[in-house]
Design a protein around this motif. Structure first.
Motif: not given
Length: 124
Positions: A6, A22, A34, A36, A70, A72, A81, A94, A96
């Motif tokens: 991260e 991440c 995935m 968080w 979020i 990806r 994020l 935080y 991931c």
């Protein structure tokens, strides 16, 4: 074996924004959901948000809905994020995490791999 790293945490004033990243390596990123999670001092790790392997579905904790987003990029093996309208109660480490098949997205024990975490501090 999947490695997750991260980045993007830091100190921000209430109402501000941060974007966490991440980066994954060592596995088939696109096959994992995935998530968080976050953990504040003295509290249990809590679910924040998850995105399915394809990116087709996302699920948010009520506490962050409408403020966090979020996303990806499977070509870059990275999940993001975006955190807006941050509040002091968002202060936490935080993490991931990557989840294979089976089990609920909402529970940390169903995730197979974890990053080391990144600190987010929101000042009032």
């Amino acid at each position: 074996q999947v490695q997750l790293v991260e980045s993007g945490g830091g100190l921000v004033q209430a109402g501000g924004s941060l974007r966490l990243s991440c980066a994954a390596s060592g596995g088939t990123f696109s096959s994992y959901g995935m998530g968080w999670f976050r953990q504040a001092p003295g509290k249990e790790r809590e679910f924040v948000v998850v995105i399915t392997w394809s990116g087709g579905s996302t699920y948010y904790a009520d506490s962050v809905k409408g403020r966090f987003t979020i996303s990806r990029d499977n070509a870059k093996n990275t999940v993001y994020l975006q955190m807006n309208s941050l509040k002091p109660e968002d202060t936490a480490v935080y993490y991931c995490a990557a989840k294979g098949s089976g089990g609920s997205y909402y529970y940390a024990f169903n995730y197979d791999y974890w990053g080391q975490g990144t600190q987010v501090t929101v000042s009032s």
